[in-house]
Design an enzyme around this catalytic site. Structure first.
Site, mmCIF file in Angstrom:
data_model
loop_
_atom_site.group_PDB
_atom_site.id
_atom_site.type_symbol
_atom_site.label_atom_id
_atom_site.label_comp_id
_atom_site.label_asym_id
_atom_site.label_seq_id
_atom_site.Cartn_x
_atom_site.Cartn_y
_atom_site.Cartn_z
ATOM 1 N N GLU A 187 51.816 45.289 34.850
ATOM 2 C CA GLU A 187 51.621 44.097 34.015
ATOM 3 C C GLU A 187 50.133 43.737 33.900
ATOM 4 O O GLU A 187 49.741 42.576 34.050
ATOM 5 C CB GLU A 187 52.425 42.919 34.576
ATOM 6 N N GLU A 269 61.161 46.358 32.419
ATOM 7 C CA GLU A 269 61.776 45.265 33.164
ATOM 8 C C GLU A 269 62.595 44.403 32.211
ATOM 9 O O GLU A 269 62.048 43.601 31.449
ATOM 10 C CB GLU A 269 60.721 44.398 33.860
#
Length: 677
Positions: A187, A269
């Site tokens: 991320e 995710e």
């Protein structure tokens, strides 16, 4: 099974994709994935080997495969694999978490259970794990710049990756193993979008070079929200970008297609639930909302990794935290609970949920590749062992006397700076700041030599400058003077991170020659946020300690790490004193187990502390919730007597009780509590 498949048995995943030999790995050069030249849609679930007892790895993996999943995804925690500088543990390093860390065994077990694998080795993993997976000893290097190409940081990353990556390289699909892809960093695009810092593309290139130099040939990916972060956290010509989200899959996938045309789309995710902080209610995702979004992903069609499919537990002191402010303003600190249940398809203890049934139904509906599935494993029986009365006790002065290391300093220091663990500092547990004969200190600092001033005057004010990282218990002559944590609102008072320059009245009783003890707990390091937030130290370090505006110096600093070897050798246990006397102490009992089964320790009648089972720190508990029980897996128990030790900070109970199910404070239970008030 259909009539056709009864005559022609379905192949396994590996039979289907490796029939005729292995010539290529996972390819992303077309609008769809191929594996060894055959079309594949990735149906994956996240499970972290370091959050699940080793003896349960196969059970959980088989349950995952039984839904139709073809892949398991896991992070790799640097802090567990290099707990001390230059000392590594991959299942044989003799750390307290050793039995969780054989990643080779985990990935080979996944392959034996007919699952492919995606590995996300970091070096930063977030994962609501302690310090985002970074080892705390990195904090000893004051000029280090986390998640950048800065020399010192990359030096340690390279040293670690040069150990880790060859292990993973041998397990690649192209080499006959299960691993089809690796994620680089984690991320990374969120760092700019949230105003943290501009991502360092040179850093990403250096990480990629480390992967390649260590023999990694499989697909390299990154993951972010494409609608929120664009391609700022990746290098489009180098990595395949994947998406992280909870809802609106079509919008996220459209953004991915615009960023990288004619390449596959995947949710790295897809959040099945969410995690909990202490003082919150337990997060629960609506099952129908989960179903609808998951079906939209499969119908798109896109590949998906469910985060989490099985969350497991933050055993020991390994929960992470969030921090909404910079490194010195600790007021926005939010520590995570020990349970990482995540409201996932498999519960913390590996039980089935309605989401599990939904996943199985939807994959069966949309997966065009038919392969052989195992029979769904039977449920794991849970037991509620009978209550066990507390039999032995150690009070704090008896505990201090059994800590071998003591460090003396004129000023308070964070735990990471203590010269222990091969100069790696203290990572977890508690740090005690002790000042003996406080009356003598007060006399030396006084301008007047009147004997009346030799006593600590009544209503003296203790001041801790800055903010506490993260909570402090105050004892004077062994007597608890700070307020117990019984309600979430108590976090706003003295002794916790929210107060700046916090003050405590030491009471109306004057004292002479007193001993002050400040016990500071590390509730878990932040694992997400600003660059500066990765410098969050633990203990007392933001300012000095004052008594009536006079600075206290010459401290005795004692680390309480609660390592297995130390717990095992504790001696001097005695019959408990009155349970009505508040204050920190160790309380011990023995529980007889005929046949070890999973159970839950019910901590609702205790206040705040940690539970230790057979010398292993199971996790934290707190009356403020939402977690009210601690999951105790059967592999942690032995046939016969099992030792349970509780380090209670404030108000002990006289026995240990068990349940056959977990208890969380939920929105409905909070409302009932309010109605009863």
């Amino acid at each position: 099974m259909s009539l056709v498949s009864s005559y022609f048995p379905l192949p396994s995943i590996y039979e289907h994709y490796t029939n005729g030999g292995v010539y290529s790995g996972l390819d992303s050069s077309k609008p769809y994935f191929t594996l060894n030249g055959k079309n594949i849609t990735i149906y994956s679930g996240a499970m972290h080997y370091f959050r699940v007892p080793r003896k349960y790895w196969r059970d959980r993996l088989r349950k995952m495969r039984a839904t139709g999943l073809n892949t398991v995804e896991t992070y790799v925690p640097w802090n567990l694999h290099e707990p001390q500088q230059g000392h590594y543990d991959f299942g044989d390093g003799d750390s307290d978490m050793q039995d969780f860390l054989n990643i080779t065994e985990f990935l080979k077990t996944a392959q034996e259970e007919d699952l492919l694998a995606i590995v996300r080795p970091g070096p930063y993993i977030c994962s609501e794990f302690e310090f985002g997976g970074f080892p705390s000893w990195l904090l000893r290097y004051v000029d280090i710049k986390f998640r950048t190409s800065e020399f010192n940081y990359m030096k340690f990353v390279a040293r670690y990756f040069n150990i880790l990556l060859p292990i993973l390289a041998a397990l690649q699909f192209s080499k006959g193993g299960p691993v089809i892809a690796f994620q680089v960093e984690n991320e990374y695009g969120s760092t700019e979008k949230l105003g943290f810092f501009t991502p360092d593309k040179l850093y990403l290139r250096k990480l990629r070079k480390l992967f390649i130099d260590n023999g990694i040939v499989e697909l390299l990916v990154t993951s972010d929200s494409p609608t929120a972060h664009g391609s700022i956290g990746t290098i489009p010509e180098v990595f395949l970008q994947t998406a992280n989200f909870a809802a609106n899959p079509e919008i996220e996938f459209l953004a991915l297609k615009r960023l990288q045309p004619n390449r596959p789309v995947m949710a790295m995710e897809f959040w099945t639930g969410w995690f909990d902080h202490w003082g919150e209610i337990h997060h629960e995702r609506d099952n129908q909302d989960f179903y609808n979004n998951f079906e939209r992903i499969l119908k798109y069609p896109a590949s998906v990794n469910m985060y989490m499919f099985h969350g497991g537990s933050n055993f020991g002191f390994l929960n992470g935290a969030n921090l909404a402010n910079d490194r010195t303003d600790n007021s926005g600190y939010q520590p995570d609970i020990s349970s990482y249940d995540y409201d996932a398809p498999l519960t913390e203890s590996g039980d089935y949920t309605i989401k599990y049934v939904m996943v199985k139904q939807l994959i069966s509906k949309y997966n065009p590749v038919l392969t052989r599935l195992p029979k769904t494993p039977s449920i794991t029986y849970k037991d509620a062992y009978g209550p066990a009365n507390i039999q032995r006790q150690l009070v704090m002065r008896e505990i201090w006397d059994q800590v071998d290391f003591r460090f003396y300093s004129d000023v308070v220091l964070p735990m990471e700076y203590l010269p222990i663990n091969n100069m790696s500092g203290q990572s977890y547990g508690y740090t005690v700041y002790r000042k003996k004969l406080l009356g003598n200190f007060y006399n030396k600092k006084s301008a007047c030599n009147n004997k009346a001033l030799l006593d600590i005057p009544s209503n003296s004010i203790l001041t801790i400058a800055g903010r506490i990282c993260d909570s402090a218990i105050i004892l004077v002559d062994g007597v608890l003077l700070s307020k117990p944590l019984e309600r979430t609102e108590d976090l706003n008072g003295f002794g916790f991170w929210k107060q700046n320059n916090s003050k405590l009245n030491l009471g109306s009783q004057g004292r002479y020659g007193a001993t002050l003890e400040i016990i500071v707990e590390n509730w878990g390091r932040n694992g997400f946020g600003y660059v500066d937030q990765f410098y969050q130290l633990k203990g007392l370090w933001q300012g000095e300690v004052f008594l009536n505006n006079l600075q206290i110096s010459s401290w005795e600093i004692i680390p309480l790490e609660f390592k297995k070897s130390w717990i095992k050798n504790l001696s001097g246990w005695h019959t408990p004193k009155c349970f009505q006397v508040p204050g920190p102490a160790l309380h011990k009992t023995n529980v007889y187990v005929d046949t070890p089964k999973d159970t839950f320790i019910d901590m609702r009648k205790w206040c705040k502390g940690i539970v230790i089972v057979n010398n292993f720190v199971l996790g934290r508990y707190s009356k403020i919730g939402p977690q009210q029980t601690l999951y105790l897996p059967a592999p942690f128990l032995e046939k016969g007597l099992n030792e349970v030790v509780i380090f209670e900070h404030y108000k002990p109970y006289n026995r240990v009780e068990f349940l056959d199910h977990p208890v969380y404070l939920t929105r409905s239970s909070r409302m009932r509590d309010i109605e009863l008030m």
